[in-house]
Design a protein around this motif. Structure first.
Motif, PDB file in Angstrom:
ATOM      1  N   ASP A 127      64.920  24.378 -92.862  1.00  0.00           N
ATOM      2  CA  ASP A 127      64.221  23.077 -93.392  1.00  0.00           C
ATOM      3  C   ASP A 127      62.949  23.506 -93.958  1.00  0.00           C
ATOM      4  O   ASP A 127      62.788  22.759 -95.243  1.00  0.00           O
ATOM      5  N   LEU A 128      62.521  24.533 -93.757  1.00  0.00           N
ATOM      6  CA  LEU A 128      61.206  24.916 -94.390  1.00  0.00           C
ATOM      7  C   LEU A 128      61.152  26.537 -94.702  1.00  0.00           C
ATOM      8  O   LEU A 128      61.191  27.177 -93.678  1.00  0.00           O
ATOM      9  N   GLN A 129      61.128  27.132 -95.670  1.00  0.00           N
ATOM     10  CA  GLN A 129      61.200  28.463 -96.206  1.00  0.00           C
ATOM     11  C   GLN A 129      59.790  28.953 -96.589  1.00  0.00           C
ATOM     12  O   GLN A 129      58.941  28.208 -97.390  1.00  0.00           O
ATOM     13  N   VAL A 130      59.295  29.961 -95.959  1.00  0.00           N
ATOM     14  CA  VAL A 130      57.746  30.516 -96.183  1.00  0.00           C
ATOM     15  C   VAL A 130      58.306  31.648 -96.973  1.00  0.00           C
ATOM     16  O   VAL A 130      59.163  32.561 -96.748  1.00  0.00           O
ATOM     17  N   LEU A 131      57.540  31.719 -98.220  1.00  0.00           N
ATOM     18  CA  LEU A 131      57.512  32.856 -99.180  1.00  0.00           C
ATOM     19  C   LEU A 131      56.210  33.609 -99.470  1.00  0.00           C
ATOM     20  O   LEU A 131      55.264  32.753 -99.608  1.00  0.00           O
ATOM     21  N   GLY A 132      56.222  34.890 -99.702  1.00  0.00           N
ATOM     22  CA  GLY A 132      55.363  35.591-100.629  1.00  0.00           C
ATOM     23  C   GLY A 132      55.841  35.889-101.985  1.00  0.00           C
ATOM     24  O   GLY A 132      56.970  35.240-102.268  1.00  0.00           O
ATOM     25  N   LEU A 196      55.077  28.766-100.741  1.00  0.00           N
ATOM     26  CA  LEU A 196      54.736  30.114-101.371  1.00  0.00           C
ATOM     27  C   LEU A 196      53.359  30.383-101.253  1.00  0.00           C
ATOM     28  O   LEU A 196      52.601  29.471-101.674  1.00  0.00           O
ATOM     29  N   LEU A 197      52.825  31.458-100.684  1.00  0.00           N
ATOM     30  CA  LEU A 197      51.313  31.912-100.993  1.00  0.00           C
ATOM     31  C   LEU A 197      51.350  33.051-101.707  1.00  0.00           C
ATOM     32  O   LEU A 197      52.106  33.999-101.491  1.00  0.00           O
ATOM     33  N   LYS A 231      55.756  23.916-102.336  1.00  0.00           N
ATOM     34  CA  LYS A 231      54.301  23.814-102.472  1.00  0.00           C
ATOM     35  C   LYS A 231      53.826  25.153-102.711  1.00  0.00           C
ATOM     36  O   LYS A 231      54.028  26.202-101.870  1.00  0.00           O
ATOM     37  N   VAL A 232      52.788  25.398-103.535  1.00  0.00           N
ATOM     38  CA  VAL A 232      52.080  26.957-103.672  1.00  0.00           C
ATOM     39  C   VAL A 232      50.806  26.978-103.428  1.00  0.00           C
ATOM     40  O   VAL A 232      49.710  26.163-103.836  1.00  0.00           O
ATOM     41  N   PHE A 233      50.505  27.981-102.427  1.00  0.00           N
ATOM     42  CA  PHE A 233      49.119  28.078-101.830  1.00  0.00           C
ATOM     43  C   PHE A 233      48.418  29.346-102.517  1.00  0.00           C
ATOM     44  O   PHE A 233      49.010  30.364-102.246  1.00  0.00           O
ATOM     45  N   LEU A 234      47.431  28.985-103.221  1.00  0.00           N
ATOM     46  CA  LEU A 234      46.761  30.136-104.008  1.00  0.00           C
ATOM     47  C   LEU A 234      45.321  30.187-103.703  1.00  0.00           C
ATOM     48  O   LEU A 234      44.532  29.220-103.308  1.00  0.00           O
ATOM     49  N   ASP A 235      45.029  31.444-103.801  1.00  0.00           N
ATOM     50  CA  ASP A 235      43.279  31.543-103.881  1.00  0.00           C
ATOM     51  C   ASP A 235      42.933  31.450-105.179  1.00  0.00           C
ATOM     52  O   ASP A 235      43.754  31.699-106.175  1.00  0.00           O
TER      53      ASP A 235
END
Ligand code: F6R
Length: 256
Positions: A127-132, A196-197, A231-235
């Motif tokens: 359902d939801l994939q977390v990536l670096g 993706l973080l 969705k891409v989460f960035l600093d």
């Protein structure tokens, strides 16, 4: 691709954790795809806190990790099984029998990779994939030149990836395995949603090439441009090489 730029990794991880929580609240038996590495530690910390406060439960959740080093027993402190136990599984109420991590010591690794794909399918898909993202643009351990349609298989790690990961091996690159079992890019693209973080200046080039460069096997993460729900989460430092950075901020500030 929705690009969300935060002041710092903590703020970005909190936003990503909120997205994971919303997924689980919408479907208690969600299937999560998970990553290891330095970037996701903050996210896992936030999820553990949320679980501790009773805001979300992982009791019905199943998880599939992206990858594992070949030849690394699960009991080794450097295995991704150990990483997941330490940073997430021991801190949430997930049923350990619902957590899946590729077995880097499988006897017939080819057959095992097919089984891993089948297991994901039998669970209803991710359902939801977390990536670096790797500084060389990899996702999972799909290194540059990986087929954009690839499935779970063994990949040879680049020198860059081994050098980056040597920090988990006391700085000794010779201790970092050469090969890893990894979900393929095709496997990742089958997920219904992808987060993706990426944090820090060292990821800025890879992030810009992923989001704004051409779709190419030379930058495996650029395949995410083909997925409708990323969705891409960035600093700020990780976002520093994005040409359209101001626009992404404008879009986020004016979300309908
Ligand atoms: C790990 C994985 C890798 C990492 C990437 C970034 O399971 O799939 O793609 O996400 O190498 O690693 P960090 O976060 O350590 O910079």
């Amino acid at each position: 691709m929705e690009i969300i730029i935060s002041e710092n990794p903590s703020e970005a991880s909190a936003k990503a954790a909120e997205a994971v929580k919303m997924q689980i609240l919408a479907k208690r038996s969600s299937v999560l795809g998970l990553a290891t590495g330095g970037t996701v530690m903050g996210l896992y910390g936030k999820l553990a806190e949320m679980c501790g406060r009773g805001e979300v439960s992982f009791k019905k959740v199943s998880t599939f990790n992206l990858d594992e080093y070949v030849g690394m027993p699960a009991s080794d402190p450097n295995s991704y099984r150990s990483f997941m136990k330490k940073h997430l599984f021991s801190k949430i109420d997930v049923d350990p029998s619902n957590t899946h991590i590729p077995d880097g010591c499988a006897e017939n690794i080819r057959a095992y990779c097919v089984q891993y794909e089948n297991k994901i399918r039998l669970c209803g898909g991710i359902d939801l994939q977390v990536l670096g993202i790797g500084s060389d643009g990899h996702i999972g351990f799909n290194e540059p030149s990986s087929s954009l349609g690839s499935r779970t298989r063994v990949k040879t790690l680049t020198e860059k990836t081994r050098a980056d990961n040597s920090r988990f091996f006391g700085g000794d690159i010779s201790k970092v395995p050469m090969h890893a079992v990894t979900m393929g890019i095709g496997t990742i693209l089958d997920s219904r949603e992808i987060l993706l973080l990426a944090f820090g200046e060292g990821k800025a080039e890879a992030v810009a090439r992923m989001a704004e460069g051409p779709v190419t096997a030379t930058v495996p993460a650029s395949a995410l441009q083909l997925h409708p729900n990323v969705k891409v989460f960035l600093d700020e430092p990780a976002a520093s090489k994005l040409v359209n950075k101001a626009y992404y901020k404008y879009v986020y500030a004016n979300k309908p």
